[in-house]
Enzyme design. Structure first.
Site, mmCIF file in Angstrom:
data_model
loop_
_atom_site.group_PDB
_atom_site.id
_atom_site.type_symbol
_atom_site.label_atom_id
_atom_site.label_comp_id
_atom_site.label_asym_id
_atom_site.label_seq_id
_atom_site.Cartn_x
_atom_site.Cartn_y
_atom_site.Cartn_z
ATOM 1 N N GLU A 8 8.704 1.277 -3.372
ATOM 2 C CA GLU A 8 7.648 0.014 -3.118
ATOM 3 C C GLU A 8 8.441 -1.368 -4.102
ATOM 4 O O GLU A 8 8.704 -2.546 -3.915
ATOM 5 C CB GLU A 8 6.641 0.189 -4.142
ATOM 6 C CG GLU A 8 5.931 0.976 -3.691
ATOM 7 C CD GLU A 8 4.024 1.512 -3.964
ATOM 8 O OE1 GLU A 8 3.192 0.465 -4.699
ATOM 9 O OE2 GLU A 8 3.366 2.061 -4.141
ATOM 10 N N HIS A 54 0.877 -1.598 -0.412
ATOM 11 C CA HIS A 54 0.198 -0.239 0.329
ATOM 12 C C HIS A 54 0.717 1.041 0.247
ATOM 13 O O HIS A 54 1.632 1.382 0.844
ATOM 14 C CB HIS A 54 -1.196 -0.236 1.612
ATOM 15 C CG HIS A 54 -1.968 1.148 1.409
ATOM 16 N ND1 HIS A 54 -3.238 1.264 0.610
ATOM 17 C CD2 HIS A 54 -1.867 2.287 1.813
ATOM 18 C CE1 HIS A 54 -3.747 2.395 0.341
ATOM 19 N NE2 HIS A 54 -3.053 2.892 1.757
HETATM 20 C C1 GRF Z 1 0.826 0.594 -6.003
HETATM 21 O O1 GRF Z 1 0.643 1.445 -5.594
HETATM 22 C C2 GRF Z 1 0.556 -0.400 -5.083
HETATM 23 O O2 GRF Z 1 1.211 0.704 -3.194
HETATM 24 C C3 GRF Z 1 -0.705 0.097 -4.872
HETATM 25 O O3 GRF Z 1 -1.513 -0.077 -5.968
HETATM 26 C C4 GRF Z 1 -0.428 0.276 -7.001
HETATM 27 C C5 GRF Z 1 0.060 -0.806 -7.962
HETATM 28 O O4 GRF Z 1 0.657 -1.091 -8.895
HETATM 29 N N1 GRF Z 1 -1.455 -0.954 -4.268
HETATM 30 P P1 GRF Z 1 1.197 -1.219 -9.837
HETATM 31 O O5 GRF Z 1 -0.147 -2.015 -10.699
HETATM 32 O O6 GRF Z 1 2.396 -2.924 -9.228
HETATM 33 O O7 GRF Z 1 1.863 -0.771 -11.182
#
Ligand code: GRF
Length: 208
Positions: free
Chosen positions: A177, A112
């Protein structure tokens, strides 16, 4: 070579976190491999990314199931059929039910884009900007059937800059992330993650 942790990824959209996991795995930085990707959106770029790497990509249409539980049972069946050991939600826009969680106890993760418990739900980066926080980041946590609410495994922090837009903040968080998700999966692959109620402890690495 040591056994690789089998990861199933659930994704609804772009799939950049999926890509980061696949890349880490292909570079040998991650003792895990993505064995299947499941999406609730037929056009999800995540499915294309999976196919481009020879990973089975499965679209399950939620409209073909009468309840969320029934849908999750079908998802869990696909994951199990591919021998999935850990389920990584990556931009998956559905709240998972007990039907899935009970089949993979303490083995379903979510990422998240905020420092939970602040700003759960949609548009976390916008929520952070509107609140005026000076730092934000991302969280990898166990899914528990609530909205971004399960025990926290790891977080990464980024500054919020005075001229940030939701896009610039989202990009800064996303870069973290892409490092954090593979790192947490590596800890799981090394069996170093323990849960005590809400508290998650990462054991030190063992010499091998
Ligand atoms: C990311 O920011 C994740 O944290 C959130 O949704 C977004 C997904 O991005 N849950 P992706 O599809 O992995 O590019």
């Amino acid at each position: 070579m040591a056994k690789l942790l089998k990861v199933g990824v659930l994704a609804s959209g772009r799939g950049s976190n999926l890509q980061a996991i696949i890349d880490a795995s292909e570079k040998g930085e991650l003792s895990a491999r993505v064995v299947v990707v499941v999406s609730d959106k037929a056009g999800a770029r995540a499915l294309e990314r999976a196919r481009a790497h020879g990973i089975p990509a499965v679209y399950l249409n939620p409209r073909e199931y009468s309840t969320r539980e029934e849908y999750d049972r079908a998802v869990a069946d696909v994951l199990e059929a591919h021998g999935v050991e850990v389920v990584a939600l990556a931009g998956y826009m559905r709240i998972v039910t007990g039907e899935l969680l009970d089949r993979f106890p303490n083995r379903v993760l979510n990422i998240h884009p905020s420092l939970l418990p602040a700003f759960p739900g949609l548009e976390a980066q916008r929520q952070a900007l509107e609140h005026g926080v000076k730092f934000s980041g991302c969280t990898v946590h166990f899914a528990d059937g609530g909205l971004d609410s399960g025990p926290i495994i790891a977080q990464a922090v980024v500054p919020v800059l005075p001229d940030d837009t939701t896009e610039t903040l989202a990009d800064r968080i996303l870069a973290e992330e892409h490092k954090l998700y593979p790192l947490v999966l590596q800890w799981l692959a090394e069996d170093r993650v323990r849960i005590f109620g809400r508290k998650v402890v990462i054991l030190p690495p063992t010499d091998s």
